[in-house]
Design an enzyme around this catalytic site. Sequence first.
Site, PDB file in Angstrom:
ATOM      1  N   HIS A  54      -1.212 116.760  35.362  1.00 32.02           N
ATOM      2  CA  HIS A  54      -2.111 117.418  34.411  1.00 32.02           C
ATOM      3  C   HIS A  54      -2.010 116.775  33.027  1.00 32.02           C
ATOM      4  O   HIS A  54      -1.150 117.123  32.227  1.00 32.02           O
ATOM      5  CB  HIS A  54      -1.736 118.907  34.324  1.00 32.02           C
ATOM      6  N   HIS A  56      -4.555 114.950  29.651  1.00 31.69           N
ATOM      7  CA  HIS A  56      -5.869 114.682  29.050  1.00 31.69           C
ATOM      8  C   HIS A  56      -5.732 113.425  28.197  1.00 31.69           C
ATOM      9  O   HIS A  56      -5.232 113.503  27.082  1.00 31.69           O
ATOM     10  CB  HIS A  56      -6.301 115.844  28.154  1.00 31.69           C
ATOM     11  N   ARG A  58      -8.182 111.738  27.081  1.00 36.88           N
ATOM     12  CA  ARG A  58      -9.231 111.827  26.055  1.00 36.88           C
ATOM     13  C   ARG A  58     -10.314 110.750  26.093  1.00 36.88           C
ATOM     14  O   ARG A  58     -11.147 110.710  25.173  1.00 36.88           O
ATOM     15  CB  ARG A  58      -8.608 111.846  24.639  1.00 36.88           C
ATOM     16  N   ASN A  88     -12.388 117.048  31.239  1.00 35.29           N
ATOM     17  CA  ASN A  88     -13.117 117.568  30.064  1.00 35.29           C
ATOM     18  C   ASN A  88     -13.234 116.519  28.962  1.00 35.29           C
ATOM     19  O   ASN A  88     -12.777 116.696  27.838  1.00 35.29           O
ATOM     20  CB  ASN A  88     -12.470 118.855  29.530  1.00 35.29           C
ATOM     21  N   HIS A 167      -8.006 126.180  36.116  1.00 37.24           N
ATOM     22  CA  HIS A 167      -7.608 126.790  34.845  1.00 37.24           C
ATOM     23  C   HIS A 167      -7.985 128.264  34.980  1.00 37.24           C
ATOM     24  O   HIS A 167      -9.151 128.638  34.871  1.00 37.24           O
ATOM     25  CB  HIS A 167      -8.343 126.136  33.669  1.00 37.24           C
ATOM     26  N   HIS A 215      -0.928 125.473  34.721  1.00 32.76           N
ATOM     27  CA  HIS A 215      -0.200 126.036  33.562  1.00 32.76           C
ATOM     28  C   HIS A 215      -0.068 127.570  33.560  1.00 32.76           C
ATOM     29  O   HIS A 215      -0.595 128.239  32.680  1.00 32.76           O
ATOM     30  CB  HIS A 215      -0.832 125.571  32.255  1.00 32.76           C
ATOM     31  N   ASP A 281       0.365 119.134  30.902  1.00 34.57           N
ATOM     32  CA  ASP A 281      -0.887 119.497  30.224  1.00 34.57           C
ATOM     33  C   ASP A 281      -0.960 118.794  28.858  1.00 34.57           C
ATOM     34  O   ASP A 281      -1.293 119.421  27.843  1.00 34.57           O
ATOM     35  CB  ASP A 281      -1.056 121.011  30.064  1.00 34.57           C
TER      36      ASP A 281
HETATM   37  O1  DOR Z   1      -5.046 124.200  25.155  1.00 29.04           O
HETATM   38  C1  DOR Z   1      -5.761 123.554  25.915  1.00 29.04           C
HETATM   39  N1  DOR Z   1      -6.185 122.324  25.588  1.00 29.04           N
HETATM   40  N2  DOR Z   1      -6.119 124.076  27.102  1.00 29.04           N
HETATM   41  C2  DOR Z   1      -7.021 123.484  27.891  1.00 29.04           C
HETATM   42  O2  DOR Z   1      -7.310 124.001  28.947  1.00 29.04           O
HETATM   43  C3  DOR Z   1      -7.677 122.231  27.472  1.00 29.04           C
HETATM   44  C4  DOR Z   1      -6.819 121.494  26.550  1.00 29.04           C
HETATM   45  C5  DOR Z   1      -7.535 120.356  25.834  1.00 29.04           C
HETATM   46  O3  DOR Z   1      -8.220 119.593  26.513  1.00 29.04           O
HETATM   47  O4  DOR Z   1      -7.329 120.201  24.630  1.00 29.04           O
HETATM   48 ZN    ZN Z   2      -5.266 120.913  30.616  1.00 32.58          ZN
END
Ligand code: DOR
Ligand code: ZN
Length: 414
Positions: A54, A56, A58, A88, A167, A215, A281
Amino acid sequence: MEVIEGKFYIDGEIRAASIGIEEGRIVKIGKNLTGDRIIRIEEGTVFPSMVDMHVHMREPGYAWKEDFESGTLSALHGGVTFVLDMPNTKPPVDSPENFRTKLKIASSKSYVDFGIAYLLHKKIDRSIAEEVTSFKIYMSETTNVDPVNYLMIPELIKDIKKNITVHAEFQECVQKSKKEGGNLLYHDMSRPETCEVMAVRYLGTVGGSGFHIAHVSSPDTVELSRIFGFTKEVTPHHLFLNRDMDLGSLGKVNPPLRSPFISERLRYLLSSGYIDVVASDHSPHTLEEKSDFKAAPSGLPGVETSLPLLFQAYKDSILTLDVLVKVAMERPGFLLGIPKGKIAPGYDADLSVIRLSDSRRIKSSDMHYKCGWTPFENMWGIFPRKVFIRGEMALDNFEETVEPGFGIYYKSNR
Ligand code: DOR
Ligand code: ZN
């Protein structure tokens, strides 16, 4: 055949061994194997590297916060040789074209191996299901993504055999609970544990046992997920940070940090074997974006500190090695259907050399993140001194020895 000799964590014990590697895969485990090249690990114990399911990174769309190069360099320094990137981004990974765009960027820039999660919020083209590593469902609004219409979930997941990570916060509950306030206690109250429980309870009515709950921030969700046969992950921030700490907006994350009591309960559940996976995460934002609490986006960086914090927790007698290796390496590798997370024939030779006496304080200035900060500042961690990816030395004496683009893509073999 190449050979690595040293002390290894194999099948639940630490023992002297040599492992034989061909084309990046472990082919043999024995004693005094001979090969074309022999590397001897003199100091420390060799573990499988972490599989972080998990993160990101970006890209595309938010590369000022992080990109595949900085994010996976951070991963490498933290003993993580595989990351699963979340969808995302801008554009989101919800079409074959957008999937390929991310694949191209990540392939050219990654230091470590990676997978790509596909956003499940509308009907998918079956052929793309073949190509991806995993699927992701967002049941609530959070940073840069809208919630799914939860009534569509039964239809969306039909015939999917791969990992489906959810999520799990219930959108209506999040909407109804909204509160104005500029601190972590308010943030906790505005997305309470009950929203998570409601979401998992709904997933239980959908049936099947295919969900992986991302999470978890509540002991109740851990219990409910167990009853429904779902797998569940916890983050280092929900384990080791809490809403009473002086973190301000740096601790603003979804689901929120809870009370010290709840994080202690989560540590207990983890150490007792009730939680399947620890994942970071890793969701960085810049300090500027985080400067005002109410306006700050939720999310915090963590891919470089997860394994170091877990080894420190082992050293501090909070966890056994058995639990550590299951939750950070074996289970995520298995759930994703990739040959990683275990020192055994048939698995990639993805290894991290750990010496317990290497404990040091975590410092923002030592991290490799683009955002330049960590919420774990000054906490203790044990960082790997050497890391191998598919048998290649990728980090030696705390310095990277491979280039961006070394990492390759893995789809799930399910
Ligand atoms: O706090 C978070 N930030 N929760 C999420 O589910 C997405 C993540 C983000 O992409 O910043
Ligand atoms: Zn996440």
